[in-house]
Design a protein around this motif. Structure first.
Motif, mmCIF file in Angstrom:
data_model
loop_
_atom_site.group_PDB
_atom_site.id
_atom_site.type_symbol
_atom_site.label_atom_id
_atom_site.label_comp_id
_atom_site.label_asym_id
_atom_site.label_seq_id
_atom_site.Cartn_x
_atom_site.Cartn_y
_atom_site.Cartn_z
ATOM 1 N N ALA A 88 -2.662 -4.937 -5.350
ATOM 2 C CA ALA A 88 -2.147 -3.826 -4.548
ATOM 3 C C ALA A 88 -3.187 -2.707 -4.528
ATOM 4 O O ALA A 88 -3.808 -2.410 -5.556
ATOM 5 N N THR A 93 -0.724 4.717 1.593
ATOM 6 C CA THR A 93 -0.493 3.667 2.580
ATOM 7 C C THR A 93 0.509 4.132 3.636
ATOM 8 O O THR A 93 1.263 5.077 3.414
ATOM 9 N N LYS A 96 5.423 0.108 3.699
ATOM 10 C CA LYS A 96 5.880 -0.317 2.378
ATOM 11 C C LYS A 96 5.729 -1.827 2.179
ATOM 12 O O LYS A 96 5.936 -2.334 1.090
ATOM 13 N N ASN A 101 -0.463 -4.264 1.937
ATOM 14 C CA ASN A 101 -1.016 -3.255 1.034
ATOM 15 C C ASN A 101 -1.822 -3.892 -0.084
ATOM 16 O O ASN A 101 -1.944 -3.352 -1.185
ATOM 17 N N TYR A 126 -5.533 7.005 5.117
ATOM 18 C CA TYR A 126 -4.409 6.143 4.773
ATOM 19 C C TYR A 126 -4.779 4.690 5.049
ATOM 20 O O TYR A 126 -5.449 4.393 6.043
ATOM 21 N N SER A 129 -3.199 -1.500 7.128
ATOM 22 C CA SER A 129 -2.959 -2.940 7.091
ATOM 23 C C SER A 129 -4.157 -3.657 6.494
ATOM 24 O O SER A 129 -5.247 -3.621 7.057
#
Length: 253
Positions: A88, A93, A96, A101, A126, A129
């Motif tokens: 992860a 991000t 969720k 992630n 951020y 994908s």
């Protein structure tokens, strides 16, 4: 057969929900940074041979040749390929969804350093994908085709097996300045310019440069970064070439 059918339907349902979320955060012109590669491919990113720029230049082989693998419409992955070191990401991000992630471990560490470097300059990025499995990409591409037709989808989305996202080495990056979406305008923002100028310092390249659709096969995506490691990424950046051109052995002298 019944179990396999239900598994596929479950994947399709989850991916459809993801694609709807992606579209909702986009400006409607770029459909989620789906740049990628081809269904039912035959090449596995293990020992990289002709696609390894290190080998083509007679340089020392990379510790992990898979980092240099060229993945596109003519160099696809097997549908069974999945990285065995996905983790992860430890950065802000957009979604969720745990699958997207993730990145391969080295790429995830480098992404964290890149985001930290941007933050020190006052830019917040951020991760939107990252990793996508063959099945996820297959359902996502099918959804785009159903909405806009295959010809249109092929310009911004990858068929299953052709996507860099399946390698676990690619991430779509965005910012508040484009409402956390995937828009060409990101390239003109302060965050986008910083990313284009500095990504290689952390081991990433902007994979689909402006005006190179005829070479890469995909529209300009200032948000899509690909991890190669600092040394190789810097060489590609300094060459001013697409990764297709660089790996073909046509490096500028």
């Amino acid at each position: 057969m019944r179990k396999k059918r239900w598994t596929y339907l479950t994947v399709c349902t989850a991916v459809l929900a993801l694609s709807i979320m992606m579209a909702a955060c986009s400006d409607g012109t770029m459909k989620g940074g789906e740049s990628g590669t081809k269904a039912g491919g035959s090449s596995q990113i293990d020992p990289v041979t002709s696609n390894n720029p290190s080998g083509s230049q007679g340089e020392e082989e990379l510790a992990d040749p898979a980092l240099a693998a060229l993945v596109n419409k003519t160099h696809p992955l097997q549908n069974s390929y999945a990285p065995d070191d996905l983790v992860a990401v430890d950065v802000p991000t957009v979604f969720k969804n745990p699958e997207v992630n993730q990145l391969r471990e080295d790429a995830a560490k480098a992404l964290k350093q890149l985001f930290d470097g941007a933050e020190k300059k006052g830019y917040k990025l951020y991760a939107r994908s990252g990793y996508r499995s063959y099945e996820t990409q297959q359902a996502l591409f099918a959804d785009y085709v159903s909405r806009e037709g295959e010809a249109a989808a092929n310009r911004y989305s990858a068929k299953a097996g052709q996507s860099e996202h399946q390698t676990g080495l690619a991430m779509d990056v965005t910012s508040d300045s484009v409402s956390k979406g995937l828009q060409e305008a990101f390239g003109e923002t302060d965050e986008g310019r910083w990313l284009a100028d500095n990504a290689h310092l952390y081991g990433f390249i902007i994979r689909y440069p402006k005006g190179q659709e005829g070479i890469t096969g995909y529209i300009y995506e200032p948000w899509h970064i690909r991890y190669l490691g600092i040394e190789l990424a810097t060489k590609v950046f300094e060459s001013g070439q697409t990764y297709e051109e660089y790996t073909s052995g046509k490096q500028a002298k």
